[in-house]
Design an enzyme around this catalytic site. Structure first.
Site, short mmCIF file in Angstrom:
data_model
loop_
_atom_site.label_atom_id
_atom_site.label_comp_id
_atom_site.label_asym_id
_atom_site.label_seq_id
_atom_site.Cartn_x
_atom_site.Cartn_y
_atom_site.Cartn_z
CB ILE A 1 -9.65 -2.41 -0.32
CG1 ILE A 1 -10.92 -2.82 -1.06
CG2 ILE A 1 -8.55 -1.97 -1.29
CD1 ILE A 1 -11.74 -1.65 -1.59
CB CYS A 2 -4.60 -4.31 1.91
SG CYS A 2 -3.10 -3.83 2.78
CG LEU A 3 -5.42 1.83 -1.52
CD1 LEU A 3 -4.23 1.42 -2.39
CD2 LEU A 3 -6.61 2.13 -2.39
#
Length: 152
Positions: A84-86
Site C-alpha cells: 500500500i502506498c500511503l
C-alpha cells in the site's frame, strides 16, 4: 515490554470499539495480526470483504507496522503484492508515521484510501491513468475484481 502492553491495549480497543467496517485480531503471535475492511458504500469495493496482514515490528510504536492486502484489489495505490502506498505507513522524511498513531488509525486511513484513491502517487501507473482518464472503465474493473476476489 512497551510494545506488548500497547498492542494489547490497541487490540482490546479494536475488539470493543472497532471503527465502522473494520475488524482486527491477533493471528498467531502478538506481532502477527489480521484485519478485514469492508468496502465502502458507493465505492466500487462495496460489499467486498478485504483481508489484510499486519506485521508489527520490534520497534513499534517508533516504527510503523507493515500492512498489506491479502485480498487482490484493483486500486492505483495498492500493487499486485498487496503493498500500500500511503504516507502514514512510512517513516519520515518521506512518510508521516508518528508514534501517536495506532493500528486503528492506520486501518481507517486505508479504508479512506480505498474510497478516495490518490492517482498522483500511484503504485500501479496503468490503473492510475485509467482512474484519471477513463473513470468508467476503472470503476468497472474495480467492481469486477471486488466480486471475483472479495465477494462472500
Amino acid at each position: 515490554m512497551q510494545r506488548a502492553s500497547r498492542l494489547s491495549r490497541e487490540l482490546s480497543l479494536l475488539a470493543t470499539e472497532p471503527p465502522p467496517g473494520i475488524t482486527c485480531w491477533q493471528n498467531r503471535q502478538l506481532d502477527d495480526l489480521r484485519a478485514q475492511i469492508l468496502g465502502g458504500v458507493d465505492t466500487p469495493y462495496e460489499k467486498g470483504i478485504f483481508n489484510l496482514e499486519i506485521i508489527v515490528p520490534e520497534r513499534y510504536p517508533f516504527e510503523p507496522p507493515k500492512i498489506r492486502f491479502l485480498t487482490p484489489i484493483y486500486h492505483p495505490n495498492i500493487d499486485s503484492a498487496g503493498r500500500i502506498c500511503l504516507d502514514v505507513l512510512k517513516l519520515p522524511p518521506k512518510g508521516a508515521w508518528r508514534p501517536s498513531l495506532n493500528i486503528s488509525t492506520l486501518l481507517t486511513s486505508i479504508q479512506l484510501l480505498m474510497a478516495e484513491p490518490n492517482p498522483d502517487d500511484p503504485l500501479m501507473a496503468d490503473i492510475s491513468s485509467e482512474y484519471k482518464y477513463n473513470k468508467q472503465l476503472f470503476l468497472l474493473n474495480a467492481r469486477e475484481w471486488t466480486e471475483k476476489y472479495a465477494g462472500q
